[in-house]
Scaffold this motif. Structure first.
Motif, PDB file in Angstrom:
ATOM      1  N   SER A   1      40.934  91.545  48.352  1.00  0.00           N
ATOM      2  CA  SER A   1      40.093  90.816  47.393  1.00  0.00           C
ATOM      3  C   SER A   1      40.895  90.208  46.250  1.00  0.00           C
ATOM      4  O   SER A   1      40.389  89.323  45.546  1.00  0.00           O
ATOM      5  CB  SER A   1      39.009  91.741  46.824  1.00  0.00           C
ATOM      6  N   ILE A   2      42.119  90.679  46.048  1.00  0.00           N
ATOM      7  CA  ILE A   2      42.951  90.124  44.975  1.00  0.00           C
ATOM      8  C   ILE A   2      44.175  89.413  45.544  1.00  0.00           C
ATOM      9  O   ILE A   2      45.041  88.970  44.793  1.00  0.00           O
ATOM     10  CB  ILE A   2      43.401  91.221  43.987  1.00  0.00           C
ATOM     11  N   ALA A   3      44.241  89.285  46.873  1.00  0.00           N
ATOM     12  CA  ALA A   3      45.436  88.756  47.525  1.00  0.00           C
ATOM     13  C   ALA A   3      45.462  87.233  47.541  1.00  0.00           C
ATOM     14  O   ALA A   3      44.430  86.570  47.669  1.00  0.00           O
ATOM     15  CB  ALA A   3      45.543  89.292  48.947  1.00  0.00           C
ATOM     16  N   ASP A   4      46.668  86.707  47.453  1.00  0.00           N
ATOM     17  CA  ASP A   4      46.909  85.274  47.616  1.00  0.00           C
ATOM     18  C   ASP A   4      47.226  84.942  49.068  1.00  0.00           C
ATOM     19  O   ASP A   4      46.860  83.868  49.557  1.00  0.00           O
ATOM     20  CB  ASP A   4      48.076  84.832  46.732  1.00  0.00           C
ATOM     21  N   ILE A   5      47.918  85.853  49.741  1.00  0.00           N
ATOM     22  CA  ILE A   5      48.258  85.652  51.144  1.00  0.00           C
ATOM     23  C   ILE A   5      47.993  86.931  51.928  1.00  0.00           C
ATOM     24  O   ILE A   5      47.886  88.014  51.356  1.00  0.00           O
ATOM     25  CB  ILE A   5      49.741  85.249  51.329  1.00  0.00           C
ATOM     26  N   GLY A   6      47.890  86.785  53.246  1.00  0.00           N
ATOM     27  CA  GLY A   6      47.726  87.940  54.112  1.00  0.00           C
ATOM     28  C   GLY A   6      48.579  87.790  55.360  1.00  0.00           C
ATOM     29  O   GLY A   6      48.743  86.675  55.878  1.00  0.00           O
ATOM     30  N   ILE A   7      49.147  88.901  55.827  1.00  0.00           N
ATOM     31  CA  ILE A   7      49.801  88.928  57.134  1.00  0.00           C
ATOM     32  C   ILE A   7      48.739  89.383  58.125  1.00  0.00           C
ATOM     33  O   ILE A   7      48.340  90.552  58.125  1.00  0.00           O
ATOM     34  CB  ILE A   7      51.011  89.883  57.152  1.00  0.00           C
ATOM     35  N   ILE A   8      48.243  88.454  58.932  1.00  0.00           N
ATOM     36  CA  ILE A   8      47.139  88.720  59.848  1.00  0.00           C
ATOM     37  C   ILE A   8      47.656  88.746  61.269  1.00  0.00           C
ATOM     38  O   ILE A   8      48.295  87.791  61.737  1.00  0.00           O
ATOM     39  CB  ILE A   8      46.034  87.644  59.716  1.00  0.00           C
ATOM     40  N   TRP A   9      47.373  89.836  61.979  1.00  0.00           N
ATOM     41  CA  TRP A   9      47.791  89.977  63.372  1.00  0.00           C
ATOM     42  C   TRP A   9      46.647  89.559  64.290  1.00  0.00           C
ATOM     43  O   TRP A   9      45.504  89.964  64.104  1.00  0.00           O
ATOM     44  CB  TRP A   9      48.223  91.416  63.646  1.00  0.00           C
ATOM     45  N   ALA A  10      46.970  88.710  65.260  1.00  0.00           N
ATOM     46  CA  ALA A  10      45.954  88.144  66.144  1.00  0.00           C
ATOM     47  C   ALA A  10      46.544  87.956  67.541  1.00  0.00           C
ATOM     48  O   ALA A  10      47.767  87.977  67.727  1.00  0.00           O
ATOM     49  CB  ALA A  10      45.468  86.808  65.589  1.00  0.00           C
ATOM     50  N   LYS A  11      45.679  87.725  68.507  1.00  0.00           N
ATOM     51  CA  LYS A  11      46.124  87.418  69.871  1.00  0.00           C
ATOM     52  C   LYS A  11      46.022  85.915  70.111  1.00  0.00           C
ATOM     53  O   LYS A  11      45.015  85.293  69.740  1.00  0.00           O
ATOM     54  CB  LYS A  11      45.262  88.165  70.892  1.00  0.00           C
ATOM     55  N   ASN A  12      47.073  85.355  70.717  1.00  0.00           N
ATOM     56  CA  ASN A  12      47.009  83.945  71.078  1.00  0.00           C
ATOM     57  C   ASN A  12      46.363  83.787  72.456  1.00  0.00           C
ATOM     58  O   ASN A  12      45.884  84.770  73.044  1.00  0.00           O
ATOM     59  CB  ASN A  12      48.398  83.297  71.009  1.00  0.00           C
ATOM     60  N   GLU A  13      46.361  82.578  72.960  1.00  0.00           N
ATOM     61  CA  GLU A  13      45.664  82.317  74.227  1.00  0.00           C
ATOM     62  C   GLU A  13      46.349  82.963  75.426  1.00  0.00           C
ATOM     63  O   GLU A  13      45.745  83.094  76.488  1.00  0.00           O
ATOM     64  CB  GLU A  13      45.518  80.807  74.418  1.00  0.00           C
ATOM     65  N   GLU A  14      47.620  83.348  75.253  1.00  0.00           N
ATOM     66  CA  GLU A  14      48.324  84.084  76.315  1.00  0.00           C
ATOM     67  C   GLU A  14      48.132  85.590  76.163  1.00  0.00           C
ATOM     68  O   GLU A  14      48.750  86.379  76.870  1.00  0.00           O
ATOM     69  CB  GLU A  14      49.820  83.744  76.297  1.00  0.00           C
ATOM     70  N   ASP A  15      47.293  85.980  75.222  1.00  0.00           N
ATOM     71  CA  ASP A  15      47.005  87.396  74.947  1.00  0.00           C
ATOM     72  C   ASP A  15      48.193  88.123  74.325  1.00  0.00           C
ATOM     73  O   ASP A  15      48.254  89.351  74.369  1.00  0.00           O
ATOM     74  CB  ASP A  15      46.552  88.127  76.217  1.00  0.00           C
ATOM     75  N   HIS A  16      49.141  87.368  73.747  1.00  0.00           N
ATOM     76  CA  HIS A  16      50.261  87.965  73.033  1.00  0.00           C
ATOM     77  C   HIS A  16      49.889  88.128  71.566  1.00  0.00           C
ATOM     78  O   HIS A  16      49.230  87.256  70.974  1.00  0.00           O
ATOM     79  CB  HIS A  16      51.505  87.088  73.156  1.00  0.00           C
ATOM     80  N   ILE A  17      50.311  89.229  70.963  1.00  0.00           N
ATOM     81  CA  ILE A  17      50.019  89.479  69.544  1.00  0.00           C
ATOM     82  C   ILE A  17      51.022  88.726  68.684  1.00  0.00           C
ATOM     83  O   ILE A  17      52.239  88.823  68.886  1.00  0.00           O
ATOM     84  CB  ILE A  17      50.052  90.986  69.240  1.00  0.00           C
ATOM     85  N   VAL A  18      50.507  87.959  67.726  1.00  0.00           N
ATOM     86  CA  VAL A  18      51.342  87.175  66.818  1.00  0.00           C
ATOM     87  C   VAL A  18      50.938  87.491  65.385  1.00  0.00           C
ATOM     88  O   VAL A  18      49.873  88.069  65.125  1.00  0.00           O
ATOM     89  CB  VAL A  18      51.199  85.656  67.088  1.00  0.00           C
ATOM     90  N   ALA A  19      51.791  87.110  64.436  1.00  0.00           N
ATOM     91  CA  ALA A  19      51.521  87.331  63.013  1.00  0.00           C
ATOM     92  C   ALA A  19      51.347  85.992  62.318  1.00  0.00           C
ATOM     93  O   ALA A  19      52.197  85.104  62.435  1.00  0.00           O
ATOM     94  CB  ALA A  19      52.657  88.116  62.370  1.00  0.00           C
ATOM     95  N   VAL A  20      50.247  85.867  61.588  1.00  0.00           N
ATOM     96  CA  VAL A  20      49.923  84.639  60.875  1.00  0.00           C
ATOM     97  C   VAL A  20      50.022  84.886  59.383  1.00  0.00           C
ATOM     98  O   VAL A  20      49.497  85.879  58.860  1.00  0.00           O
ATOM     99  CB  VAL A  20      48.494  84.165  61.227  1.00  0.00           C
TER     100      VAL A  20
ATOM    101  N   GLU B   1      40.442  91.787  68.533  1.00  0.00           N
ATOM    102  CA  GLU B   1      39.683  90.635  69.002  1.00  0.00           C
ATOM    103  C   GLU B   1      39.938  89.377  68.175  1.00  0.00           C
ATOM    104  O   GLU B   1      39.461  88.304  68.534  1.00  0.00           O
ATOM    105  CB  GLU B   1      38.188  90.976  68.990  1.00  0.00           C
ATOM    106  N   THR B   2      40.662  89.488  67.070  1.00  0.00           N
ATOM    107  CA  THR B   2      41.001  88.307  66.278  1.00  0.00           C
ATOM    108  C   THR B   2      41.873  87.385  67.122  1.00  0.00           C
ATOM    109  O   THR B   2      42.841  87.823  67.744  1.00  0.00           O
ATOM    110  CB  THR B   2      41.749  88.721  65.002  1.00  0.00           C
ATOM    111  N   ARG B   3      41.502  86.093  67.128  1.00  0.00           N
ATOM    112  CA  ARG B   3      42.157  85.139  68.018  1.00  0.00           C
ATOM    113  C   ARG B   3      42.765  83.969  67.259  1.00  0.00           C
ATOM    114  O   ARG B   3      42.221  83.512  66.248  1.00  0.00           O
ATOM    115  CB  ARG B   3      41.148  84.588  69.024  1.00  0.00           C
TER     116      ARG B   3
END
Length: 391
Positions: free
Chosen positions: A173-192, A150-152
């Motif tokens: 909790s100790i991370a500087d960056i994260g690879i976050i997987w989310a759905k865009n407005e076209e419902d495609h999964i992308v990596a941020v 459900e992350t958008r």
């Protein structure tokens, strides 16, 4: 007193290692023995980790070692990588998990799916431990069904807003960056590629877990976090890209689980050979020998599978189903080994002066994460039948 230790490598597989592989294995083994084992029980009891481990793991090459040198790796083969993960998990599953996340779930997607600018900015810092990363796919409401996330990522005029949550995230909790997987407005999964210090990002450490207590696990909440187009991994295309990353981690788990089993077996073997009952060592009793022989057999079978798995991976022939089979089978083997070895020690096996209960609790997590025990059967099942049982 025990006269030999051939139970660790019963079929002599290590005799086939190259000098370079043997040197890497020995250096990590020595580090675990000298640096981790003297203090890991205290960290597990206190639910803590030593942040200096990250720099030391980097120096050993455990972060992205299998990547090319051009991408800040060390050109390790999959066999080398597997041996490294086995040695780390002989120390503790949480230790291997931290290394797997940093290398397989953060560095790998940046190297594989990231832009040249993203690679230049992050890979060398991640490889040296100057930057710590995490991987966010699992959500509170969606574990085995990542398609339901459900992350958008919502597009605005010239930027995006990231909103949602991720659960059970190692290193967050100790991370500087994260690879976050989310759905865009076209419902495609992308990596941020998310800067964890951005406004709108909040992280809460999970303090009440009984397993992996010597590593950090957290929940991430993202409340309309501003994301630039340059923060999106341009070549990550859908769920397939995310699952490719998970296969890297699952390969490491298949090897790591053997390390945990070896630690338990070592402990039980030493105890049985030195503890006397009825005037003779426990190891002289038929039922104890049965338990030890069955344990060594199971470990040897897992090692043989792992070496073949690494050979297939190095030749570009390994499949997702084969990785899932090895991950599931070896974790189950390690869990059964820990339980059997604990029984050999009797009540003493419950104490923190022995590592078995710590490994046993850690292995309960391995049964669930990076694909649950039953999900891995379905991945292999789809390969052998041609039918998709997920839908």
């Amino acid at each position: 007193m025990r006269k030999n230790s051939n139970h660790r490598d019963y079929f002599g597989l290590e005799s086939k290692l190259s000098d370079a592989d043997r040197e890497i294995q020995q250096s990590i083994r020595q580090w675990v023995d000298q640096r981790i084992l003297p203090e890991i029980e205290t960290h597990a009891q206190n639910h803590s980790m030593d942040i200096r481990w990250m720099t030391e793991l980097a120096e050993l090459g455990c972060f992205g070692g299998q990547l090319s040198k051009e991408k800040s790796g060390r050109d390790w083969s999959y066999l080398t990588y597997g041996l490294a993960m086995q040695e780390l998990e002989r120390g503790d599953s949480g230790l291997r998990t931290m290394a797997s996340v940093q290398g397989g779930l953060v560095m790998y997607p940046i190297a594989e799916f990231g832009s040249e600018e993203q690679q230049q900015k992050y890979l060398s810092k991640l490889a040296t431990g100057q930057c710590i990363g995490c991987f966010g796919m699992t959500e509170s409401r969606h574990g085995s069904n990542p398609k339901g996330m459900e992350t958008r990522l919502v597009a605005k005029d010239d930027y995006f807003l990231l909103r949602g949550d991720k659960a059970w995230i190692t290193n967050a909790s100790i991370a500087d960056i994260g690879i976050i997987w989310a759905k865009n407005e076209e419902d495609h999964i992308v990596a941020v590629l998310l800067d964890m210090k951005k406004n709108g990002v909040s992280v809460k450490t999970i303090d009440d877990k009984w397993s992996l207590r010597a590593s950090i696990t957290s929940h991430i909440l993202m409340d309309d976090v501003r994301i630039e187009a340059s923060d999106i991994l341009p070549h990550a295309r859908g769920l397939r890209s995310a699952l490719t990353c998970l296969n890297k981690a699952r390969f490491g788990i298949a090897w790591g689980a053997v390390g945990a089993a070896l630690a338990c077996c070592d402990t039980a073997m030493d105890y049985a050979c030195n503890r006397e009952q009825f005037g003779k060592p426990l190891a002289q009793f038929q039922m104890v020998q049965k338990k030890l022989a069955e344990t060594v057999t199971a470990i040897a079978q897992a090692q043989l599978m792992n070496y073949r798995l690494a050979e297939l991976a190095d030749n570009g022939q390994v499949t997702a189903g084969q990785i899932s089979m090895a991950k599931r089978a070896n974790v189950e083997m390690a869990l059964n080994t820990a339980r059997t070895c604990r029984q050999i020690l009797g009540a003493e096996g419950l104490r923190s002066s022995y590592p078995i209960m710590r490994h046993l609790m850690n292995l309960e997590t391995l049964v669930t994460y990076e694909g649950s025990h039953d999900i891995h059967l379905l991945i292999t099942g789809q390969e052998i039948t041609g039918y998709n049982a997920f839908t």
